[in-house]
Design an enzyme around this catalytic site. Sequence first.
Site, PDB file in Angstrom:
ATOM      1  CB  ILE A   1      -3.166   9.365   3.845  1.00  0.00           C
ATOM      2  CG1 ILE A   1      -4.261  10.295   4.388  1.00  0.00           C
ATOM      3  CG2 ILE A   1      -2.915   8.224   4.826  1.00  0.00           C
ATOM      4  CD1 ILE A   1      -5.599   9.600   4.615  1.00  0.00           C
ATOM      5  CB  CYS A   2       0.671   6.624   3.277  1.00  0.00           C
ATOM      6  SG  CYS A   2       1.883   5.289   3.207  1.00  0.00           S
ATOM      7  CB  THR A   3       3.394   6.845  -0.770  1.00  0.00           C
ATOM      8  OG1 THR A   3       2.294   6.007  -1.106  1.00  0.00           O
ATOM      9  CG2 THR A   3       4.410   6.086   0.073  1.00  0.00           C
TER      10      THR A   3
END
Length: 343
Positions: free
Chosen positions: A118-120
């Site tokens: 998720i995300c970075t």
Amino acid sequence: MPSRAPARTSPPRRHLVAVLVRDGVMPLELGAVHQLFGVVRGADGERLYDVRTCAAVPGRVPTDADFSIDVPHGPDVLALADTVVVPASHALDDGGEDGDVTPDLLASVRPDARVASICTGAFALARAGLLDGRRATTHWLSADRFRRAFPQVDLHPDVLFTEDGRVFTSAGEAAGIDLCLHLIRSDHGAAVANDVARRTVVPPFRDGGQAQYVDAPVPEPTGDHTGAARAWALAHLDEPLALDDLARHAATSTRTFTRRFRKETGLSPGAWLLQQRLLRARDLLERSDLPVDAVARRAGFGTGASLRQHFARALGVSPAAYRATFGRGPRHQNMTEAAPRVP
């Protein structure tokens, strides 16, 4: 002769989702995974997923907020998991990767397990080599840094999530919700994922990608210029819909409508219509016993042959095979209830 009691059968093991948290984990991402997978229920009301939070070392893990979390499990959970989710960590993904042991920990994940970020959190997957040669995404603000660090990854910063084999990545925090719903939809069908979305008051499928959230050099007027046309189209999916019809309901020219539509949804009108028709067909196949030709007409494909062609291209299976896997119509339910128990 005394009758022999039927042998007891052990309940099937739940799909185990391991959430690997690191220092600086974002609480929203962690909570979303637990909330979405945690509310999934089978026909008998039993939970279908078991979600466990783990860390390199069990115990207290600081978040990027003003509180810490107590993590009960260590990395041994990773070897047992069917799905591993790695949320973002500002402390490690924003330049502090030298202290990140996540790549080493991910080596213990089973070869047949799914791995998602998720995300970075995609930075951790990339450092572990899991994204080499694969499609991936991350938060658009980190896209340039990601490209420089991992040129071997096929980065797509304009989408909400990617799927490449057993590896999944998602964009910014809220895109983790889209990814979790996609995983649930893949496991149990659109009806179950839609029910989870309703319970958590989120859209079951968001239009477009994260390109619509990227700052433009010259901001254009905001507003939903094509929403009325999209609502009208959803109410008439079973009819032939031309671009001129959609533009007329938006009270604009086809050229302006197409430009605004892509800006607001991230898709062309044709691609969006196909997406919505596939979702309608999947829902009908799951919830009803309508013949495939009738499903095709109600979803706007016209013929069963057209529906089969689009299903094979988009999902890799036939409508009949999809229904056999995810069907929950009256006939499927009756067959399930009438099925004899295995002694």
